[in-house]
Motif scaffolding. Sequence first.
Motif, short mmCIF file in Angstrom:
data_model
loop_
_atom_site.label_atom_id
_atom_site.label_comp_id
_atom_site.label_asym_id
_atom_site.label_seq_id
_atom_site.Cartn_x
_atom_site.Cartn_y
_atom_site.Cartn_z
N GLU B 441 1.13 -0.91 0.16
CA GLU B 441 0.04 0.01 -0.19
C GLU B 441 0.98 1.38 -0.13
O GLU B 441 0.46 1.85 -0.86
N TYR B 442 1.77 1.39 0.88
CA TYR B 442 2.63 2.58 1.30
C TYR B 442 3.45 2.58 -0.54
O TYR B 442 3.66 3.63 -1.10
N GLU B 443 4.29 1.17 -0.47
CA GLU B 443 5.17 1.69 -1.48
C GLU B 443 4.44 2.70 -2.88
O GLU B 443 4.62 2.62 -3.64
N ARG B 444 2.78 1.70 -3.63
CA ARG B 444 2.29 2.55 -4.20
C ARG B 444 1.53 4.38 -4.06
O ARG B 444 2.07 4.21 -4.78
N LYS B 445 2.21 3.90 -3.05
CA LYS B 445 1.63 5.77 -2.63
C LYS B 445 3.03 6.38 -2.79
O LYS B 445 2.47 7.59 -3.45
N LYS B 446 4.04 6.00 -2.74
CA LYS B 446 5.26 6.29 -3.06
C LYS B 446 5.15 6.83 -4.27
O LYS B 446 5.18 7.46 -5.17
N LEU B 447 5.07 5.86 -5.27
CA LEU B 447 5.42 5.78 -6.70
C LEU B 447 4.23 6.98 -6.53
O LEU B 447 4.58 7.57 -8.00
N SER B 448 3.07 7.13 -6.27
CA SER B 448 2.21 7.77 -7.34
C SER B 448 2.07 9.64 -6.82
O SER B 448 2.22 10.33 -8.12
N LEU B 449 3.24 9.65 -5.86
CA LEU B 449 3.37 10.52 -5.70
C LEU B 449 4.96 11.10 -6.51
O LEU B 449 4.65 12.27 -6.85
N LEU B 450 5.28 9.78 -6.44
CA LEU B 450 6.37 10.75 -7.66
C LEU B 450 6.00 10.82 -8.77
O LEU B 450 6.40 11.66 -9.85
#
Lengths: 637, 547
Positions: B441-450
């Motif tokens: 979940e949080y890695e995906r969030k990071k990806l969307s931020l980037l």
Amino acid sequence: MNYEDDLGAPVWDDLAPKPENDPTVDQLAQNLGDLSSTEHAVSLEHSAWSEDGGEKEDKHKEAADEEGPESSKTLLSSLAPEEDPLSDLSASNVITSPTKDDPLFSGSTKSPLRVSDSDFTARISETSLSSRKYGKPQRLFSSTRLRRHPLTDEQKKDLFVDPLAIKGTTQDDDFVDESLEYDTEQASSKQDIMQQVDAPLFKLSPRKSPNTTPHVKHIAQPDNDEELSNSSKQVEESSNEFVIEVVDPVKVGDLTSAHMEYTVWTRYQNTDNPETRVQRRYRDFRWLYRQLQSNNWGKIIPPPPEKQAVGRFKDDFIENRRFQMERMLKKIAQDAELQRDIDFVMFLTSNNFSQDSKVRENLTGSNASSDSNDISEIHISEIELLGEEDAVNVMRNGGIDESHKGFMSISFSSLPRYNEPDQFFVDQRQSADILEEQLRQLYKSLELVDTQRNELASVTEEFAQSVKPLEELEVTKEGSTLLSNFAEVHLRLKESLQRSSMQEALTLGVTIDEYLRSLGSIKATLNQRAKLGYFLMIVENDLNKKQSQLEKLNRNMKSHTDKINATTKEAQILQKRFSKIKQKWQDIGETIRQELSKHDQEKVKDFRNNMEIFLESAIESQKECIELWETFYQNNL
Amino acid sequence: MTSAIPYDPYDDIDNNPFSEPQPTSVAPEAESAVATEAQDVHEGPLTQPSEQPDLQPSQEGHVANQNSNSTTTDQAGPQSEQDDSLLPERKLNKYKLVVKVTGLERAGSVTNKKENPTIIFDVSTNLPTFRKPQHRNLRKTLDEFQNLFKFLNGAIPETFIPAIPPPRTSYGISNQEDYQRTVSNFQMWFDRLCADPLILRNEEIAFFMESDLNTYTPVGKVKLPAAGLKRKTLKQLAPPYDECIELAEFRPLVKSIHHQCQEIQLKLFKLCKLKKTLSADENGVGKGFAEIPIDVAQKHGKMYKRFGKTLTAVGDIDSVIATLDMATLHDGLEWIVQDTYVVKEAMTNRHFLMRDLLQAQQNSKFRQEQARKLRAKRDVSPLKVDEAIRQLKYATTVEHELTMKLKRTTANMLLEKQRWLDWYSAFLSTSVKEYTLRKIEYERKKLSLLERIRADVRSADENGGLSRLGRSRSTTSSDLHPSQTAHGDSWAGDARRRSQAFESDVLHTEFDDALCRDEAPASTLNPEDQHALDARNAATLLGQSTF
């Protein structure tokens, strides 16, 4: 029959009485033989293939081109006759059913390669094939079916005509095939062995001019030369065709004077000796930098790597330094003015660098050998400033500011401070300082992140290793597979971490580092201007003093004329000096402005590019990470 | 006097408040064996050896039959009779205890808050040991739990008492997550407790639950077979011979699990600490970028600022990930570690029991010898004879007790072992699953931020960035859809079906506000646009593999 040796032998068994086909087969064989002996290729016509021809290089135009097309055309027309060869195949004259004693594959069977005498003679007269742009397509492999009744003329007109084959497919665009008869070629030609060695490994057919696709807009006309040079391994093609590489660090010297020597390899296409290789050490690079600074005031010279006393022989450090020096040279070569600099050329070509460098240094008075680590500290050469004769005088007297230096560098009168009149330069200096500060911060934090990522990678590996013993206990089967995959995922993560941190260091880190050093160069130019201004003020001061002296002498009637003359002369010298310095001072202002704007643009672009690379690689590694975890989840949970 | 509870002959729980501790419930034939022994003391040496081999095969018979039908109620053969009689509690699944944890309270001093929360729960049961079948909103502090735990450990050596979950998680006590986690942990603990019939029968549970807040101390005496220094020295000796191979192997297995999990925990902890420092540094980098345009009139000031902010947010997410790692896997492992410790100790107790049994056997042999010698002697003083008989009786009683106890323990532990192993693997995979889910979940969030900042960086360049090298300028809006959508990731081959909530979860992070503060409200893409067909989409759709 020995099929291997005699290529011209007819493939099918010839026991049966040969029909009219045989002489044509022999002629075919003869043609092949002709072709090989005259070193010409068989040309096949296929409209689509001629587009490929666009990639062939235009190196070797065969001299005997005239003969080639002739005989090739005949063979071509025999292989792909204008008229449908199958059209002659009608029910009436085809079938001679093989009798009992006949061989199965005899020459009586109609072969697709039906070449008749009549066809041949007809073809030869049609050598004006090429001129006919709108002729019928020469179909090599006819896809028409066997017809019981040959097509009437009306029907023939209705036949589909391939539009692409019509236009623009001139003889020039033919796909020229390589000659297969390789050995005979070599034997018969009397080429020098050296030429053979240097000759390309395979003969590429002559490339015709690309006028193949008339309907498609020509987007760019690629120049052949540039293609060539692009395809070579060299990086960084400049508009003046400099190719420079710094390679091969070698440790030289004994314990006390050990240093690394690098080979600078240059390819410069405009001079007579196209390639040079010289040995240079780091100190020489710095000498070059100082010389360039001294010769070109106001120009921002691409900076050299920093000095370092300890840790000079570590591999990483050497590689880093080599890379930075290579970049420096490449950047210098790209600049139009700098690449013509005498010292630069000497640096690249001289085999007696130590002597030559000393000579040049003395000639220009640049004081290049004494350089501090701070590249913004500069030395103004009087020779450069004032011209030779005046400079000699000045230097004998201890420099322009001699009157202010005093005994043992203790000045008795206060030094005039140079206040930069132009606000632009003041601003620039300020912003350069601030930027340097910020970039240093950024660089430090990037380095920190980098080291920590590496540490994280190693701890991740440790973690994965610690999971392994638990897995080996094999408490339950699914548990063990779960754990082993878990450890696996972590190991892959660790690798990706390492990769990404290395990449970051190489792109963003390098750019920031270079930017920082070029800020030093920028400051050096500003310092140059400051120093010039300072000299200007001093000379102005001196001039004023001299002039007032002169006036006093003139007013005072009792003074001697020669004293007046001497003073007048001195005043004149000072006047000249003053104007020279002023001119230089203004020039340098101009140069600095130009340089700064150009530099800004470049650097900003570079920086942004690197940021993009950084971002994209971060995104990619994120995706990889997510993918790893998702597959793990799907497979095990 | 009549009591409210009807008499149940099969009831094995003694609800007599005045009863004294009896020798433990024994199987009928063991009783009969004791009775016969008491009667013919003179035939002792004859009967004893005959009964010894009797006991031996019966014990082995136990081992053989154990896994087949231990909880059946039918009395098939003499051996299953023995099983059931060994563990009569398991025969009838009659008593149930249902506990529902409803809340958690932290009050008092700081340490009290952290280490001694109050659990609030509801109880409903049909156990006779309880005064009321239903209780609501019972409150108990962790200390009381621990007292209960200690008692149970000593009182019921036949079974594994589940370890008490830690009082707080790595989320930090002021966190909603922590609250939920702790509550669910205690619920799990209660569930495990209630699944064990031996524990249920114990009256201490009733006392525990029915006592007032903070007043509970175990009524029975807390005694362990061996404690402290004696325990440690006994552990040093080689373990006694154990006929039950499974159990003999089980203890070292549990011990190594214990140690391995501790190792893993250590490494995990180190990893997470490092991640936290890394995130702090990433914040630094972000700050550095954001500061570049200050005071220096740069062309792309806004881009730098946003870039920097994004990187800072990325660093924050990293630290969140680190916390999550700890909270999921580390805490899970913690519970496993403690539980394995308890199991290991229980098995050690069993070893002590075996030692005691050996000693008791030796003792009764010795008494037999004495009795025999006395018989052979001329001088028969009635006192001495009485003494010898008494001692012999006592020794054999003790021995039988211990034997029965050991049998019971072994039988129960074999059952429990299987259950424990199941629990262990289930719990481990749950922990890993949670860990993975949160991480994803949080890695995906990071990806969307980037990805959000991509557009800015690319547009800062006139040519649309390096991504458009060599391509002519066409509309770039189609490139900037987020790569994670409800229809699957754009980079993965298989389209994963996902809920609609997915996009809102992943594409919005808690840092959005901070990031969007100085941005103009971004035009949200019409969701239909995303699926509008253009050439590129069509090609992508066609190119996706379906296997």
